[in-house]
Design an enzyme around this catalytic site. Structure first.
Site, PDB file in Angstrom:
ATOM      1  N   GLY A  61       0.809  -1.215   0.000  1.00 15.18           N
ATOM      2  CA  GLY A  61       0.000   0.000   0.000  1.00 15.18           C
ATOM      3  C   GLY A  61       0.839   1.259   0.000  1.00 15.18           C
ATOM      4  O   GLY A  61       1.985   1.253  -0.446  1.00 15.18           O
ATOM      5  N   LEU A  64      -3.749  -5.730  -5.396  1.00 14.81           N
ATOM      6  CA  LEU A  64      -2.672  -4.743  -5.202  1.00 14.81           C
ATOM      7  C   LEU A  64      -1.450  -5.328  -4.483  1.00 14.81           C
ATOM      8  O   LEU A  64      -1.570  -5.897  -3.399  1.00 14.81           O
ATOM      9  CB  LEU A  64      -3.225  -3.556  -4.400  1.00 14.81           C
ATOM     10  CG  LEU A  64      -2.227  -2.403  -4.156  1.00 14.81           C
ATOM     11  CD1 LEU A  64      -1.848  -1.721  -5.455  1.00 14.81           C
ATOM     12  CD2 LEU A  64      -2.803  -1.398  -3.168  1.00 14.81           C
ATOM     13  N   ASP A  65      -0.278  -5.178  -5.086  1.00 12.07           N
ATOM     14  CA  ASP A  65       1.003  -5.553  -4.467  1.00 12.07           C
ATOM     15  C   ASP A  65       1.070  -7.031  -4.079  1.00 12.07           C
ATOM     16  O   ASP A  65       1.811  -7.409  -3.167  1.00 12.07           O
ATOM     17  CB  ASP A  65       1.287  -4.692  -3.219  1.00 12.07           C
ATOM     18  CG  ASP A  65       1.406  -3.207  -3.562  1.00 12.07           C
ATOM     19  OD1 ASP A  65       1.757  -2.905  -4.710  1.00 12.07           O
ATOM     20  OD2 ASP A  65       1.137  -2.367  -2.696  1.00 12.07           O
ATOM     21  N   ALA A  66       0.299  -7.866  -4.771  1.00  5.37           N
ATOM     22  CA  ALA A  66       0.239  -9.281  -4.381  1.00  5.37           C
ATOM     23  C   ALA A  66       0.654 -10.231  -5.503  1.00  5.37           C
ATOM     24  O   ALA A  66       0.564 -11.444  -5.350  1.00  5.37           O
ATOM     25  CB  ALA A  66      -1.168  -9.628  -3.902  1.00  5.37           C
TER      26      ALA A  66
END
EC number: 3.5.1.10
Lengths: 284, 284, 284, 284
Positions: free
Chosen positions: C201, C227-229
């Site tokens: 995040g 997100l960001d995964a």
């Protein structure tokens, strides 16, 4: 704009130095934002660096120097006071390889290197467009192997005309004459593309490849008249394996070189590097 | 208990090697669990290592060797087949410093080093209790400076009696005679307490301290008759600064030495290290 | 000019794959310059990457694909063959921070990144001069928070018009819509400025500062709709201490980000990254 | 035998602290061998650590404390003075895994950890022989899941009876009750086998494996009543790849854990770690 004084001191170690220096600063109302000390037990020498908010004291830099001089004399100090309001002037010297230059110019633009760059000097004309795009004058000073003296006289004139506080050999690939090294002793910074003292001299990545080392490195050091033997400021390494060709070593090396040179130069500009014989104290 | 064959090959590079070797293994139903290849473009030599589930093939190790021999001959291979069911026999040699020995014995106990340790040989008696607590015989073979030959003859008898596949100089601090080096070429592993080729020879940490380097290192290498000049298996480094005394360097160095030696020995035991001239191919 | 074929394969593991593939290549006279294999024992999946001198085979890339297709079908392979003669087209997307862009453009100029850069897309106009100085078109596509859909439709048109093989978010700082992520699955590379999964995040360096970690990091990963995964390609770290402000963390982070992104992108361009579920196999 | 005083201070930052403290020490003839300061600009708090040759002052430790108390009060200091002549007493707590214990005992034997180890406490009996071989009492305190309170009451009795200055959870694998954490706040050191805040809680290496990270880590921190959330003292990482199984991660992790714990404990014993809210200042 707030600015800082940086007081850098070395002297024979004895009881009372910190008390005397910090007492003086406190008596002037000086607010210390960073303080580093080191006692070298082997040589009995003491080193310190104080960063002080200039606005917290009634003294300007010259007033500070005048008021501090008696203390310095009492303790036989080698010392300097710098004022961050006056930015250092750093001349960059390059040859054909651009990686260190590109990196330094990026960091300079991004505010990571607090200095002026009055000019770039090169023995080739290749990097002119890049340098001039950054608004920095570029001086092409070819080095004729048959008459190096003339070239280095021209280099020295350029460095003096630029009123340089420091000179950075950002892969300049020429050996400076001893006179120039001595004149700017402790102010000429070189990046050597090996993990010194291994592989001093020419073509270090090829020497490293031949020896079959598993790590290559780079070394940022002050230039002295003895080749690749000056006080080391910073070093770092990159892992390699049998998979890698000499060209890969050169490529990895570029990344190490630029990181090591940038750290070394930043520390120098922040008065964090104190020379101690042929070694350095780095308050990083 | 499942076991594995490890086939390690080097030969002049040419079209069809992988096809021929993997075709042979597949024809026997062999299940490859790990495969590594390397083509050295400079010397035109090819290296490979295959790990094969022994149970997936009808051949025992000798049967494998016999069936594979014609292929090896066809491609002029230097090769070896090992069977993990037969654990290597590793003689450890130490002097007074215990850090590498403690580390190796811990890893051996924890199952990280797949070998037998038939004995430990030392020129001092200091580490006997530690070694014997692990149930390993300890041979004290003093080295009389006036008659080293006698000592090393005794060492060699002990190594032979132990039926050693490898000898590890875990900070043995004595120079092996050339004859012993040659007899066990590629099977004697040393840990040198510097980042070779820097600071070969004696007291490397003190040499490093004097030169003012910012990183110290250690080097695991095969022993040859030329001191500290054999093929490098692994290296690593530790950051140091002006704060650190020679004693600190020695302390940090112990950690680097034991880590580097343990990795080098493990790779050797797993047939991951192939010697190529005075360099190594390490399939880590 | 010599060029190479790169054959990348994943399939259920079973006996005979390597033999079949290498046999096919050998039968065509193909000279393998680099070979990597991996058997994932947990999932029973096999991965391989072969680099083959194109000139050593009589087949052009389409001919190779046609001839190889039956083998691929036999082993239920997911596969691709690329020809280095055709350079990938990579669209760079940036916001205001220039460090990753400057680094990628330097490496591209220096020949470290083998690709075309048809254009740079940004939600700000700040970096236009830099990009255009490199002779690359710059598209300013502002993102109106009240109508992001319109902006991303324009982004997608630009990406398509550029015939992009890959998109690099070089600190783009906007979340791509799921449709775009899915359409370019496995081809959109992001650099996240933390050591994921820590500090996903916004404002990761400030999160790291608050938590008091002693190392900060950066993560290069494929973008997925979460997100960001997405699958992680590469990570690295930089040591920090109590001395460092959030601004220092941002500064150190820039160096880690650009190094990690450059490695990740290079490996992607060299077909060294194979996606395996939400993880990657990286034949670096 | 020469010994040292270590004065550790934190207080609201203001002009004159260093001057006052160093003036006091100088007035007593005290020879400062190491000095560290830190001004946290965000919170306005000041931290310092002085190491002073005890023999250079006429005061014994209690005399020093008495003479210093008025200064401490004047500046609202949190402070402590320790005398290296009195070695700290450190209780080690372990479960079944021996790697951290073996490492700490080796370092203790080698003189790297300046402390007494009055006893080792474990919820299993496995490591008794190892501990007793070092001449240290071993207390087996099983933890019955149905009655943990009884076990921890026994643990607390043992810790008190040992007059412990610090407790080290060297992979103890049990969660201490909040009361114990609070009673020994800032004196219980844990090693967590992940790069916190990633993968807090159980089985971190398996979590890391599932997420496909490219670096694993370990974290040494002070224990608070919130699990794995206390002030971080030290962290480090180890590179991993798709080749590595969860078992490999565990193996690499052991090396990181023991290195990180050893550094953290050493710094704690040398009074180099100052707690600042939920963070630490480490004068390493």
């Amino acid at each position: 704009m707030s600015h800082y004084y940086r007081l850098v001191v070395s002297c024979p170690d004895r009881v009372g130095i910190v008390s005397r220096v910090s007492g003086f600063i406190a008596s002037q109302g000086g607010s210390i934002t960073e303080a580093n000390q080191h006692s070298d037990l082997e040589t009995g020498r003491f080193f310190m660096r104080y960063e002080i908010q200039a606005d917290s004291m009634p003294l300007d830099a010259d007033g500070f120097r005048e008021a501090f001089a008696p203390i310095a004399e009492e303790f036989a100090m080698t010392w300097a006071l710098s004022d961050t309001a006056r930015r250092r002037r750093v001349v960059l010297m390059v040859s054909r390889a651009s990686h260190c230059l590109v990196d330094l110019l990026y960091r300079w633009t991004a505010g990571e290197l607090d200095c002026e760059i009055p000019c770039v000097i090169s023995n080739h004309d290749d990097l002119r467009a890049l340098v001039e795009w950054h608004g920095i004058p570029y001086h092409h000073v070819p080095v004729d192997p048959a008459d190096k003296a003339a070239a280095f006289a021209e280099v020295e004139r350029r460095v003096e005309a630029a009123e340089a506080d420091a000179v950075v050999l950002a892969r300049y690939m020429q050996i400076l004459p001893p006179g120039l090294c001595e004149r700017y002793a402790g102010r000429v910074i070189n990046i050597h593309h090996s993990f010194l003292p291994s592989f001093a001299g020419a073509r270090p990545y090829h020497q490293a490849y031949e020896r079959g080392v598993k790590l290559i490195g780079a070394t940022c050091h002050y230039v002295t008249s003895e080749l690749d033997a000056g006080p080391i400021i910073e070093q770092d390494i990159h892992r390699v394996s049998h998979c890698h060709t000499p060209q890969d070593l050169v490529r990895f090396g570029r990344d190490v070189e630029k990181a090591v040179l940038a750290r070394g130069l930043r520390w120098h500009l922040e008065d964090r590097v104190l020379i101690h014989g042929n070694k350095t104290v780095v308050f990083a």
